[in-house]
Scaffold this motif. Structure first.
Motif, short mmCIF file in Angstrom:
data_model
loop_
_atom_site.label_atom_id
_atom_site.label_comp_id
_atom_site.label_asym_id
_atom_site.label_seq_id
_atom_site.Cartn_x
_atom_site.Cartn_y
_atom_site.Cartn_z
N ASP A 177 22.55 47.85 42.06
CA ASP A 177 21.27 48.50 42.65
C ASP A 177 20.91 47.66 44.19
OD1 ASP A 177 20.24 45.60 42.16
OD2 ASP A 177 20.15 45.37 40.26
N ALA A 178 19.00 48.08 44.31
CA ALA A 178 18.74 48.05 45.38
C ALA A 178 19.12 46.49 45.57
CB ALA A 178 17.17 48.41 45.25
N ASP A 179 19.21 45.64 44.21
CA ASP A 179 18.95 43.92 45.09
C ASP A 179 19.88 43.64 45.21
OD1 ASP A 179 16.80 43.06 44.56
OD2 ASP A 179 16.78 43.55 42.54
N GLY A 180 21.83 44.60 45.16
CA GLY A 180 22.55 44.03 45.31
C GLY A 180 23.39 43.51 43.82
N LYS A 181 22.98 43.75 42.73
CA LYS A 181 24.23 43.76 41.82
C LYS A 181 24.05 44.69 40.88
CE LYS A 181 21.40 39.87 42.12
NZ LYS A 181 22.45 38.39 42.04
N LEU A 182 26.06 44.32 40.14
CA LEU A 182 26.26 45.24 40.10
C LEU A 182 25.44 46.28 38.18
CD1 LEU A 182 28.74 47.34 39.48
CD2 LEU A 182 29.71 45.60 37.90
N ALA A 183 25.46 47.39 38.68
CA ALA A 183 24.56 48.12 37.69
C ALA A 183 25.14 49.16 36.62
CB ALA A 183 23.25 49.07 38.07
N TYR A 184 26.45 49.86 37.18
CA TYR A 184 27.22 50.70 36.55
C TYR A 184 28.38 50.77 36.65
CZ TYR A 184 28.85 54.42 34.73
OH TYR A 184 29.29 55.79 34.10
N TRP A 185 29.39 50.77 36.47
CA TRP A 185 31.15 50.94 36.61
C TRP A 185 31.80 50.67 35.61
CZ3 TRP A 185 27.72 47.12 35.13
CH2 TRP A 185 28.45 46.52 33.59
N ASN A 186 33.29 51.81 36.00
CA ASN A 186 33.87 52.33 35.03
C ASN A 186 34.99 51.47 34.11
OD1 ASN A 186 35.78 52.08 37.18
ND2 ASN A 186 36.47 54.27 37.41
N THR A 187 35.64 51.51 33.13
CA THR A 187 36.61 50.28 32.45
C THR A 187 37.33 50.03 33.11
OG1 THR A 187 37.41 52.45 31.37
CG2 THR A 187 35.96 51.07 30.52
N ARG A 188 38.08 50.93 34.54
CA ARG A 188 39.13 49.78 35.30
C ARG A 188 39.23 48.85 35.91
NH1 ARG A 188 44.17 49.41 36.25
NH2 ARG A 188 45.18 49.78 37.92
N LEU A 189 37.48 48.72 36.46
CA LEU A 189 37.24 46.89 37.01
C LEU A 189 37.06 46.43 35.32
CD1 LEU A 189 36.01 45.83 39.42
CD2 LEU A 189 33.30 46.41 38.01
N ASN A 190 36.75 46.51 34.43
CA ASN A 190 36.86 45.28 33.12
C ASN A 190 38.63 45.25 33.05
OD1 ASN A 190 34.91 47.30 32.48
ND2 ASN A 190 34.72 45.92 31.09
N GLU A 191 39.61 46.09 33.33
CA GLU A 191 40.63 46.19 33.01
C GLU A 191 41.45 44.89 33.91
OE1 GLU A 191 42.07 50.11 33.17
OE2 GLU A 191 41.51 50.48 31.37
N LEU A 192 41.00 45.31 35.27
CA LEU A 192 41.47 44.85 36.28
C LEU A 192 41.05 43.38 36.77
CD1 LEU A 192 41.14 46.90 39.45
CD2 LEU A 192 43.50 46.42 38.39
N PHE A 193 39.95 42.71 36.42
CA PHE A 193 39.59 41.70 35.78
C PHE A 193 39.23 40.78 34.98
CE2 PHE A 193 38.07 43.30 40.29
CZ PHE A 193 38.64 42.21 41.05
N ASP A 194 39.32 41.79 33.24
CA ASP A 194 39.86 41.24 32.38
C ASP A 194 38.02 40.33 32.09
OD1 ASP A 194 40.70 40.40 30.02
OD2 ASP A 194 41.40 38.60 30.60
N LEU A 195 37.18 41.18 31.96
CA LEU A 195 35.54 40.75 31.94
C LEU A 195 34.81 41.50 30.70
CD1 LEU A 195 34.81 39.89 35.26
CD2 LEU A 195 35.04 38.08 34.05
N ALA A 249 39.38 44.46 50.78
CA ALA A 249 39.08 42.60 50.45
C ALA A 249 40.41 42.83 49.59
CB ALA A 249 38.22 42.38 49.96
N ARG A 250 40.99 41.42 49.83
CA ARG A 250 41.57 41.17 48.70
C ARG A 250 41.11 40.52 47.42
NH1 ARG A 250 44.83 36.92 52.07
NH2 ARG A 250 42.50 37.26 53.20
N ALA A 251 41.42 40.83 46.21
CA ALA A 251 41.19 40.51 45.35
C ALA A 251 41.81 39.70 44.34
CB ALA A 251 40.30 41.20 43.89
N GLU A 252 42.06 38.70 42.83
CA GLU A 252 42.86 38.45 42.33
C GLU A 252 42.58 38.92 40.77
OE1 GLU A 252 43.42 34.32 41.86
OE2 GLU A 252 43.71 33.68 44.03
N THR A 253 43.33 39.59 40.42
CA THR A 253 43.14 40.85 39.08
C THR A 253 44.51 40.33 38.03
OG1 THR A 253 45.03 42.59 40.51
CG2 THR A 253 42.55 42.57 40.88
N THR A 254 44.55 40.95 37.17
CA THR A 254 45.14 41.25 35.84
C THR A 254 46.54 41.58 36.60
OG1 THR A 254 44.54 43.18 35.12
CG2 THR A 254 43.64 40.73 34.22
N GLU A 255 46.22 42.66 37.72
CA GLU A 255 47.67 42.89 37.93
C GLU A 255 48.18 42.11 39.50
OE1 GLU A 255 47.37 47.42 38.41
OE2 GLU A 255 46.68 47.14 36.66
N GLY A 256 47.63 41.02 39.91
CA GLY A 256 48.34 40.11 41.06
C GLY A 256 46.97 41.05 41.92
#
Length: 348
Positions: free
Chosen positions: A23-41, A80-87
């Motif tokens: 959103d305009a404040d830089g907060k996550l407003a919408y995403w696909n389930t791939r994000l849930n899978e990668l970060f287990d959130l 950018a690098r991220a620690e995910t469920t897939e390494g």
């Protein structure tokens, strides 16, 4: 309109990439389930998060700069690098500004694409280019001495017709030929392994042993070890490790106390053993001192008077071209042990 929204939402869910809307404040407003899978959130845990929260500390500043850029210029791209469920995954992140009909900023959307494999390939290519530069620097130095010696002997041989000097010249030319062949092999095998297939290490090692002048050395029958590798490059790897073991093995008088034992003694035994991370090649020779174990892989390093110094350098080059690592330790019987760690995706 409602049907179109459902189709669009379903299409976004089919993506292998991460899709996100902030959103305009830089907060996550919408995403696909791939994000849930990668970060287990869960959805509630993801809602309202800031972009920097997903990435490793060293890369957060770059993400912050990209965030400023998308609101200032309307679009951005950052890695950018991220620690995910897939390494640890390297993402290429895009961002495009979202505005209403009246120009009001509503936020931005983008895609996070996994480019880990691409960056790894680029790293390998960079390493190979660096090695070619090293070869260019070493070539003049390593070829100058045998050429000068050979020229000198040939000039004297022409004057004296000395068989001894002619033989010395031949030896110099033979050494020069060995250096050139190893240089050609290293540059050829330095390319990324392009013909990887299922290979049984036992078959490759047995064939490689027949290509090396082993004298009275012995290769214990290797066990079957299946991996994915380029057979031609793997064959060269084994040839070079075997040649190193035989060349730097113990002298006969180090193994036997009297002349009779010396005549019957086996100089060295080489074994191939599976390891949890790949395989190892070890011998019962002199071994390699701890302070020499990294240097032996450097180009031009050789402890043998007639060695080219490129044998183990080529071994490391071929290993890295496959995405493996190689290190030297001490074998079970005190000799040298070369351990090859293979990426988990490489083993059959």
């Amino acid at each position: 309109m409602e049907d179109q929204c459902r189709v669009l939402a379903a299409a976004v869910e089919t993506l292998d990439d991460v899709f996100y809307v902030y959103d305009a404040d830089g907060k996550l407003a919408y995403w696909n389930t791939r994000l849930n899978e990668l970060f287990d959130l869960t959805d509630s845990e993801l809602s309202g998060t800031e972009p920097t929260e997903f990435f490793v500390a060293d890369d957060r500043e770059a993400v912050e700069v990209a965030l400023e850029e998308v609101f200032e210029s309307g679009q951005t791209t950052v890695e950018a690098r991220a620690e995910t469920t897939e390494g640890v995954v390297t993402f290429e992140l895009s961002g495009r500004l979202l505005t209403a009909d009246d120009g009001t900023v509503q936020g931005f959307s983008g895609v996070g694409r996994d480019i880990t494999d691409r960056r790894e390939r680029e790293w390998h290519l960079q390493r190979q280019n660096e090695r070619l530069t090293e070869f260019a620097d070493l070539l003049a130095h390593d070829l100058r001495t045998p050429l000068a010696v050979t020229s000198g002997h040939l000039e004297l041989a022409a004057e004296e017709l000395s068989v001894e000097r002619i033989n010395a010249a031949r030896d110099g030319l033979g050494r020069l030929e060995s250096i050139i062949e190893d240089l050609r092999t290293a540059t050829r095998d330095g390319a990324l392994a392009a013909d990887e297939q299922a290979v049984d290490i036992a078959d490759v090692a047995t064939t490689a042993w027949t290509h090396v002048e082993t004298d009275s050395a012995v290769l214990e029958p290797p066990p079957p070890i299946l991996i994915e590798a380029d057979p031609k490059r793997l064959l060269r790897l084994f040839e070079n490790v075997f040649a190193n073991a035989v060349t730097h093995g113990p002298e006969r008088n180090e193994r036997a106390a009297d002349e009779k034992d010396r005549s019957d003694a086996t100089e060295i035994t080489v074994r191939i053993v599976p390891t949890p991370d790949g395989f190892a090649i070890e011998d019962d020779g002199r071994g390699i001192a701890p302070d020499e174990r990294e240097r032996v892989f450097e180009p031009g390093a050789s402890r043998a008077a007639d060695g080219t110094g490129f044998g183990l350098y080529i071994v490391r080059t071929i290993a890295e071209a496959h995405g493996w690592t190689v290190r030297v330790t001490t074998g079970e019987h005190g000799g040298a042990r070369f351990e090859f760690d293979i990426d988990a995706d490489t083993a059959c």
